[in-house]
Design an enzyme around this catalytic site. Structure first.
Site, PDB file in Angstrom:
ATOM      1  N   ASP A 191       0.867  -1.183   0.000  1.00 41.46           N
ATOM      2  CA  ASP A 191       0.000   0.000   0.000  1.00 41.46           C
ATOM      3  C   ASP A 191       0.902   1.231   0.000  1.00 41.46           C
ATOM      4  OD1 ASP A 191      -2.334   1.761   0.389  1.00 41.46           O
ATOM      5  OD2 ASP A 191      -3.352  -0.074   0.996  1.00 41.46           O
ATOM      6  N   HIS A 262      -2.984   3.102  -4.736  1.00 42.07           N
ATOM      7  CA  HIS A 262      -2.338   2.705  -3.474  1.00 42.07           C
ATOM      8  C   HIS A 262      -0.930   2.159  -3.729  1.00 42.07           C
ATOM      9  CE1 HIS A 262      -5.593   3.492  -0.691  1.00 42.07           C
ATOM     10  NE2 HIS A 262      -6.443   2.868  -1.477  1.00 42.07           N
ATOM     11  N   ASP A 340      -8.975  -0.735  -5.876  1.00 38.84           N
ATOM     12  CA  ASP A 340      -9.817   0.283  -5.237  1.00 38.84           C
ATOM     13  C   ASP A 340      -9.144   1.645  -5.256  1.00 38.84           C
ATOM     14  OD1 ASP A 340      -7.847  -0.748  -3.472  1.00 38.84           O
ATOM     15  OD2 ASP A 340      -8.844   0.204  -1.774  1.00 38.84           O
ATOM     16  N   GLU A 341      -9.958   2.670  -5.095  1.00 41.90           N
ATOM     17  CA  GLU A 341      -9.508   4.026  -4.806  1.00 41.90           C
ATOM     18  C   GLU A 341      -8.312   4.458  -5.658  1.00 41.90           C
ATOM     19  OE1 GLU A 341     -10.923   4.286  -0.167  1.00 41.90           O
ATOM     20  OE2 GLU A 341      -8.945   3.451  -0.522  1.00 41.90           O
ATOM     21  N   TRP A 407     -17.067  -4.028  -1.096  1.00 43.32           N
ATOM     22  CA  TRP A 407     -16.717  -3.393   0.186  1.00 43.32           C
ATOM     23  C   TRP A 407     -17.509  -2.129   0.453  1.00 43.32           C
ATOM     24  CZ3 TRP A 407     -14.203   1.371   1.176  1.00 43.32           C
ATOM     25  CH2 TRP A 407     -13.706   2.050   0.048  1.00 43.32           C
ATOM     26  N   THR A 482      -5.355  -1.150   9.168  1.00 41.67           N
ATOM     27  CA  THR A 482      -4.599  -0.880  10.399  1.00 41.67           C
ATOM     28  C   THR A 482      -4.023   0.534  10.512  1.00 41.67           C
ATOM     29  OG1 THR A 482      -2.596  -1.818   9.423  1.00 41.67           O
ATOM     30  CG2 THR A 482      -4.009  -3.327  10.671  1.00 41.67           C
TER      31      THR A 482
HETATM   32  C1  ACM Z   1     -11.077  -0.427   0.838  1.00 36.52           C
HETATM   33  O1  ACM Z   1     -11.534  -0.398   1.996  1.00 36.52           O
HETATM   34  N1  ACM Z   1     -10.510   0.660   0.309  1.00 36.52           N
HETATM   35  C2  ACM Z   1     -11.139  -1.622   0.025  1.00 36.52           C
END
Ligand code: ACM
Length: 545
Positions: A191, A262, A340-341, A407, A482
């Protein structure tokens, strides 16, 4: 006088023997209590002829040693005082590899699994019949259980990028998953805040990408930066050790290598992966940065960042090389590719990306993301693997064989199933264990409010789906991000007892689920947490809604 119901008599008998009321979590498909009991003691033998059950025999002995201080001998013949393990398709309860039958009588304990997986779960149920106090004679009520899971995929994710967790904790985590009949560990290895897996061909991923020069203090945007170098990664030998450790508990490890977003840690190590290699890393808005800020760096605050992988041939060769090493380490059918994102700003201002969009007749930057993911899917499919991606991979068109991890609520899962794709349900509305589990949480958490009962109420099959679409829902997973979980005690606190509710969501038939029944069993489960040395939120001490 009307005869007392059989079940009542059994409880009475159990209580007169001074035993705890059996409290099996997740609730099995079928449980019958019988009269009498069996005691496991140092003379009890284990009978097992199946090589596939060797790991399970060792597991049982390790458990007995650790919590009760003795082990059992194995033998090929015994007439009384034995635990017999058998595995195989003959005499199976239902046609499910993870199904098992457990019979405890005065003379013996018999566990038959439809496969070695099932036998392992039979042992997990047996462990839940043991007393929660240390003792050298473990009295177990006579019982007959027939059981199999509701869902084939039962997962928990751990983010080791935002904070790193050592080998001992990963093993403890796996132990705790196994005790809940969870069969998948999703390992979020890369990440923006740290790259955590050794890749031989790209040593800078761990030399530079596994360290950040500081971390924001407190809740975003934070009250400054701690200025401390924060590093950590797993060597390939360590990864192999974890995969093996998990396999001996019938847990599959699915690695996640995030793309195209990410990816700040990878870009810090290899700036050419960015469309703008000469631009310095931009810190998250309104956060304090520590150290040099003239080049690419690993991020020091939480968030979503605009500097993402450039869809160049350099990036694709890099990712293919990385994935080549990843698939050597992880035998799982699935590789999680994130998805994602991924902000599109960098691609919008990159002439290379705009040309690529034209060249491939793509609609826009979402189309480019889809092109990116589809190329990676094609590569992994050619190696015999399948991809999982977060629900953003629906945007711009789904890769043909992708499994979607829903999600952002259940919407993505519903849409993917409508498109005839497999789905794993992990909605933030039910199973984001980084959210607060009480109204006034003592420590900093990311936000949200997800009490135990909400987790327990989760049905992974959305009501919007037609019955002929239900089979696309492979199962469910809880996620432990986390950002605000910097140590193992907090990780456990956030997981427990919610993971226990998740286990019943994933395993037990709907008709066996009962919140009141679960609460009663949870009281015993808390004593088990004490036995296991697990930190937990004692939610029953507060009024539950
Ligand atoms: C996520 O919670 N960005 C998959």
């Amino acid at each position: 006088m009307r005869p007392l119901p059989f079940i009542f008599l059994c409880f009475f008998a159990l209580n007169s023997l001074g035993q705890q009321t059996p409290s099996i979590i997740p609730a099995p498909v079928k449980t019958e209590f019988q009269s009498g009991s069996f005691s496991i003691n140092k003379q009890t033998a284990i009978l097992s002829d199946n090589a596939g059950d060797t790991a399970t025999v060792n597991y049982l002995n390790d458990y007995l040693k650790k919590y009760y201080g003795f082990t059992l001998r194995t033998t090929h013949k015994a007439t009384t005082n034995f635990i017999q393990l058998t595995s195989g398709a003959s005499g199976q309860v239902v046609a499910q590899a993870e199904g098992y039958r457990l019979s405890v009588s005065r003379k013996s304990i018999q566990i038959h699994g439809n496969s070695s997986r099932g036998t392992f779960y039979g042992i997990q149920t047996l462990l839940q019949l043991l007393p929660v106090q240390k003792s050298t004679s473990l009295k177990i009520p006579a019982i007959h259980v027939e059981d199999y899971p509701r869902f084939a995929y039962r997962g928990v994710m751990l983010d080791v990028s935002r904070h790193f967790f050592d080998m001992d904790f990963i093993k403890k985590y796996l132990d705790l998953l196994a005790l809940h009949k969870i069969n998948t560990f999703h390992w979020h290895l890369t990440d923006d805040q740290g790259w955590r897996i050794e890749i031989k061909k790209y040593p800078r991923l761990t030399e530079a990408g596994s360290c950040r020069n500081g971390t924001i203090i407190g809740r975003y945007p934070g009250k400054g930066n701690d200025g401390k170098k924060y590093c950590g990664y797993y060597t390939q030998d360590q990864i192999r050790e974890i995969v093996q450790y998990a396999a001996s508990r019938f847990i599959t490890v699915i690695p996640e290598i995030e793309l195209p977003g990410h990816s700040s840690a990878a870009i810090a190590a290899y700036p050419q992966l960015s469309c703008f290699p000469d631009e310095p890393t931009r810190p998250a808005k309104n956060t304090a940065w520590h150290g040099d800020s003239t080049r690419k760096h690993v991020q020091q605050a939480w968030g979503v960042f605009e500097d993402v992988y450039c869809p160049s041939e350099y990036t694709f060769s890099f990712l293919q090389d990385v994935l080549d090493e990843v698939i050597q380490l992880f035998p799982s059918k699935y590789i999680h590719i994130g998805g994602d994102e991924c902000p599109k700003e960098a691609w919008k201002r990159s002439s290379f990306c705009q040309n690529l969009i034209k060249e491939h007749n793509l609609k826009d930057e979402h189309g480019l993301q889809s092109y990116f993911v589809q190329r990676i899917e094609k590569y992994l499919n050619s190696k015999g693997r399948a991809i999982i991606g977060w629900d953003e991979i629906l945007e711009g068109g789904l890769a043909p064989n992708a499994t979607v991890m829903s999600w952002r609520g259940e919407k993505g899962g519903i849409e993917a199933a409508n498109q005839k794709h497999d789905v794993i349900m992990t909605p933030n509305t039910y199973v984001y264990f980084d959210y607060a589990q009480r109204k006034n949480e003592d420590s900093v958490v990311i936000g949200g409010y997800l009490p135990l009962q909400k987790v327990y109420s989760f049905n992974p099959v959305p009501k919007e789906l037609e019955s002929n679409e239900h089979h696309y829902i492979l199962g469910a997973q809880a996620n432990l991000w986390t950002e605000y979980i910097s140590n193992s005690a907090k990780a456990e606190y956030m997981l427990f007892p919610r993971i226990t509710a998740l286990s019943e969501v994933c395993w037990s038939p709907l008709e066996q689920k009962s919140w009141d029944g679960f609460k009663k069993r949870l009281a015993t489960q808390f004593r088990r947490y004490d036995l296991w040395g697990v930190n937990y939120y004692p939610s029953l001490e507060e009024p539950l809604k």
